[in-house]
Design an enzyme around this catalytic site. Structure first.
Site, mmCIF file in Angstrom:
data_model
loop_
_atom_site.group_PDB
_atom_site.id
_atom_site.type_symbol
_atom_site.label_atom_id
_atom_site.label_comp_id
_atom_site.label_asym_id
_atom_site.label_seq_id
_atom_site.Cartn_x
_atom_site.Cartn_y
_atom_site.Cartn_z
ATOM 1 N N GLY A 1 0.824 -1.203 0.000
ATOM 2 C CA GLY A 1 0.000 0.000 0.000
ATOM 3 C C GLY A 1 0.857 1.251 0.000
ATOM 4 O O GLY A 1 2.095 1.189 0.014
ATOM 5 N N SER B 1 4.030 1.910 2.484
ATOM 6 C CA SER B 1 4.217 0.604 3.124
ATOM 7 C C SER B 1 5.678 0.228 3.298
ATOM 8 O O SER B 1 6.007 -0.668 4.057
ATOM 9 C CB SER B 1 3.521 -0.479 2.300
ATOM 10 O OG SER B 1 4.112 -0.565 1.017
ATOM 11 N N SER C 1 8.998 0.797 -1.860
ATOM 12 C CA SER C 1 10.062 1.446 -2.623
ATOM 13 C C SER C 1 11.391 1.369 -1.889
ATOM 14 O O SER C 1 12.436 1.135 -2.501
ATOM 15 C CB SER C 1 9.716 2.909 -2.928
ATOM 16 O OG SER C 1 8.650 2.990 -3.841
ATOM 17 N N ALA D 1 11.835 5.621 -13.713
ATOM 18 C CA ALA D 1 10.788 6.391 -13.037
ATOM 19 C C ALA D 1 9.624 6.612 -13.990
ATOM 20 O O ALA D 1 9.815 7.061 -15.126
ATOM 21 C CB ALA D 1 11.354 7.733 -12.580
ATOM 22 N N HIS E 1 12.568 11.718 -3.968
ATOM 23 C CA HIS E 1 13.041 10.428 -4.472
ATOM 24 C C HIS E 1 14.407 10.571 -5.137
ATOM 25 O O HIS E 1 15.281 9.724 -4.952
ATOM 26 C CB HIS E 1 12.039 9.822 -5.470
ATOM 27 C CG HIS E 1 10.962 9.016 -4.827
ATOM 28 N ND1 HIS E 1 11.121 7.691 -4.533
ATOM 29 C CD2 HIS E 1 9.718 9.353 -4.417
ATOM 30 C CE1 HIS E 1 10.015 7.235 -3.966
ATOM 31 N NE2 HIS E 1 9.146 8.219 -3.885
ATOM 32 N N ARG F 1 18.132 8.594 -3.925
ATOM 33 C CA ARG F 1 18.782 7.556 -4.738
ATOM 34 C C ARG F 1 20.286 7.753 -4.779
ATOM 35 O O ARG F 1 20.773 8.882 -4.827
ATOM 36 C CB ARG F 1 18.235 7.584 -6.163
ATOM 37 C CG ARG F 1 16.850 7.027 -6.284
ATOM 38 C CD ARG F 1 16.484 6.776 -7.723
ATOM 39 N NE ARG F 1 16.437 7.969 -8.524
ATOM 40 C CZ ARG F 1 15.332 8.691 -8.735
ATOM 41 N NH1 ARG F 1 14.197 8.340 -8.192
ATOM 42 N NH2 ARG F 1 15.370 9.756 -9.502
#
Length: 179
Positions: A12, A15, A18, A36, A52, A56
């Site tokens: 979900g 959660s 990722s 992406a 994000h 990374r």
């Protein structure tokens, strides 16, 4: 040698799916290509994408592709690398509800993606939101999205050597080798 197959990580919102996918890719020892699928449609999404990007590892390669995942897989999947595709439900949204969306286009993109995935060498980690565990949505568009994501997940899970479901940051392997 680490796991070298295709894996689907479901969960979900928030959660931990990722984070798990990124950790697995980072620990793989392979060159990582982050694929992406998000598009920056509003200010909140612009901020989310920026977060994000900051999280990374800098040595990862980035491919931004909201629609043509089959082409990205064919062009980039190799025995010695890891593709991390995040997120399939955003890709589905782009395909179903984007400017060029239509039924024939979605079915064609989905089938092309599944064929590219089947033929792809190397490691591919796919992240997607599990949206089908709640009540049946009232609206037609919402029901269509839940149906299509469920059918997509089933087709990918059949091809994947490992399927993981993440809840509250805890991964549960549903299929394949342990983490």
């Amino acid at each position: 040698m680490d796991f070298l197959g295709k894996e689907l990580i479901l969960g979900g919102a928030r959660s931990g799916k990722s984070s798990l996918a990124e950790s697995l890719a980072d620990k793989s020892g392979l060159d990582v290509i982050y694929v992406a699928t998000a598009t920056a449609g509003d200010d909140e999404m612009v901020e989310r994408i920026a977060r994000h990007q900051e999280q990374r590892p800098s040595q990862w390669h980035l491919v931004e592709e909201p629609l043509n995942l089959a082409e990205v897989i064919r062009k980039n999947s190799r025995e010695n690398n890891c593709l991390l595709i995040d997120c399939l439900t955003l890709w589905l949204t782009n395909c179903l509800f984007g400017d060029e969306a239509n039924e024939t286009d979605w079915l064609s993109r989905k089938n092309d993606f599944l064929q590219a995935l089947l033929a792809a060498p190397g490691r591919i980690i796919m992240v997607s939101n599990e949206v089908g565990q709640g009540i049946v949505p009232m609206g037609e568009i919402s029901r269509r999205f839940v149906d299509e994501s469920g059918w997509l997940h089933q087709a990918i899970a059949k091809q994947s050597e490992r399927v993981v479901f993440v809840t509250a940051g805890i991964p549960q392997v549903l299929k394949g080798p342990k983490l």
